[in-house]
Enzyme design. Structure first.
Site, PDB file in Angstrom:
ATOM      1  NE  ARG A  12      -2.448  -1.333   3.702  1.00 36.44           N
ATOM      2  CZ  ARG A  12      -2.259  -0.601   4.794  1.00 36.44           C
ATOM      3  NH1 ARG A  12      -2.514   0.699   4.770  1.00 36.44           N
ATOM      4  NH2 ARG A  12      -1.819  -1.139   5.911  1.00 36.44           N
ATOM      5  CE1 TYR A 148       5.455   7.385  11.721  1.00 31.51           C
ATOM      6  CE2 TYR A 148       6.195   9.674  11.591  1.00 31.51           C
ATOM      7  CZ  TYR A 148       5.852   8.486  10.966  1.00 31.51           C
ATOM      8  OH  TYR A 148       5.903   8.398   9.594  1.00 31.51           O
TER       9      TYR A 148
END
Ligand code: NAP
Length: 237
Positions: A12, A148
Site C-alpha cells: 500500500r 513516532y
C-alpha cells in the site's frame, strides 16, 4: 544479474508506488506486508514474475523466513526498501507504553532486522543498495508524535552507522524523509488544514516519494544521505 528488490510495506501507499515504479524499470519485486491477500493483489498488479510475502517486520523469525522465501523464488536480494510503518499519534502523556513499543518495533527495529537479514547476501555479492523510509517528523519532531519521531530519528542514526559499516563492501544505505503524503496513514488528516504550512501547497503523492527512493537506490556515489521529500514543509517547521 537480476535486479531483485524486497519492498517491505510494498502492498500500500508509498511502498506500493515504489514497487510500481521499479517494476516499470525491470526489477523483480517481493511485496512484503502482514496482510498476504493485499500483498498478493499488489504483486499481481505489477504483472508476472513478482512475489508476495507475508511478514511482520517486528518479528525476527518472520523476517528471516521472508528472505529465505524471496531468495528461493526470485534469487539473491540486492536492493532493499523499508517502507513498512505505523503511527499511533497522541500526546506523550497519553501514549501507552504498548503504542510506544509498537511504533519503535515496526518503524525502527523492523528496518534494523531487514537490513541485518539482507547483509549476508549483499556482503557475499559485494553489492547492495538500501533505502529506509524515514520522515521529516524524525528530523524536526511534531506535537503528538513523540514516539513516532523517536522511531524515525533513530532510523537516521541507524542508517548512517550502517552506511559507514558496509561502504567498504560496496553496499549503500540511504534515507528518504517524506513530509505529508496522501496514503492510508494520512487519510484522517484534512489537507486544507495543513496546506498553508507546505510551500508547494499540497500533500505529496506516493509517486513523488517513489522517484526519490529510486534515485537513491540507483545512485552509485551516494551513501549515508537523508533526502527530504516534503514540498518544502521543513522550511516552515
Ligand atoms: P500505509 O499506506 O499505511 O502503508 C503501510 C505499509 O506498511 C502497508 O503495506 C502495511 O501493510 C505495511 N506494514 C505496516 N506494519 C507492518 C508490519 N509490522 N510488518 C510488515 N508490514 C507492515 O503507509 P505509508 O503512508 O505508505 O507509509 C510508508 C512509510 O512512509 C512508513 O514508514 C511511514 O512512516 C512513512 N511516512 C509516511 C508519510 C505519510 O504522510 N504518509 C510521511 C512520512 C513518512 P500491512 O498493514 O498489511 O502490514
Amino acid at each position: 544479474m537480476d535486479k531483485v528488490c524486497a519492498v517491505f510495506g510494498g502492498s500500500r501507499g508509498i511502498g506500493r508506488a515504489v514497487a510500481q515504479l521499479m517494476a516499470q524499470k525491470g526489477y523483480r519485486l517481493a511485496i512484503i506486508a502482514r496482510n498476504l491477500e493485499v500483498a498478493k493483489a499488489a504483486a499481481a498488479d505489477l504483472g508476472g514474475g513478482h512475489l508476495a510475502v507475508s511478514c511482520d517486520v517486528a518479528k525476527e523469525h518472520d523476517v528471516q523466513n521472508a528472505f529465505e522465501e524471496i531468495e528461493k523464488n526470485l534469487g539473491p536480494v540486492n536492493f532493499l526498501v523499508n517502507a513498512a510503518g505505523i503511527n499511533r499519534d497522541n500526546l506523550l502523556v497519553r501514549t501507552t507504553t504498548e503504542d510506544m513499543i509498537s511504533q519503535l518495533h515496526t518503524n525502527l527495529l523492523g528496518s534494523m532486522l531487514t537490513c541485518k537479514a539482507a547483509m549476508r547476501t549483499m556482503i557475499r555479492q559485494q553489492r547492495g543498495s538500501i533505502v529506509n523510509v524515514g520522515s521529516v517528523i524524525g528530523l524536526k519532531g511534531n506535537i503528538g508524535q513523540c514516539a513516532y519521531s523517536a522511531s524515525k530519528g533513530g532510523l537516521v542514526g541507524f542508517s548512517c552507522a550502517l552506511a559507514k559499516e558496509v561502504a567498504r563492501k560496496k553496499i549503500r544505505v540511504n534515507v528518504v524523509a517524506p513530509g505529508f503524503v496522501r496514503t492510508d496513514m494520512t487519510k484522517g488528516m484534512k489537507e486544507e488544514h495543513f496546506k498553508k504550512s507546505i510551500p508547494l501547497g499540497r500533500f505529496g503523492e506516493p509517486i513523488d516519494v517513489a522517484h526519490a527512493v529510486l534515485f537513491l537506490l540507483e545512485s552509485p556515489y551516494i551513501t549515508g544521505h537523508v533526502l527530504v521529500v516534503d514540498g518544502g514543509l521543513q522550511l516552515r517547521m
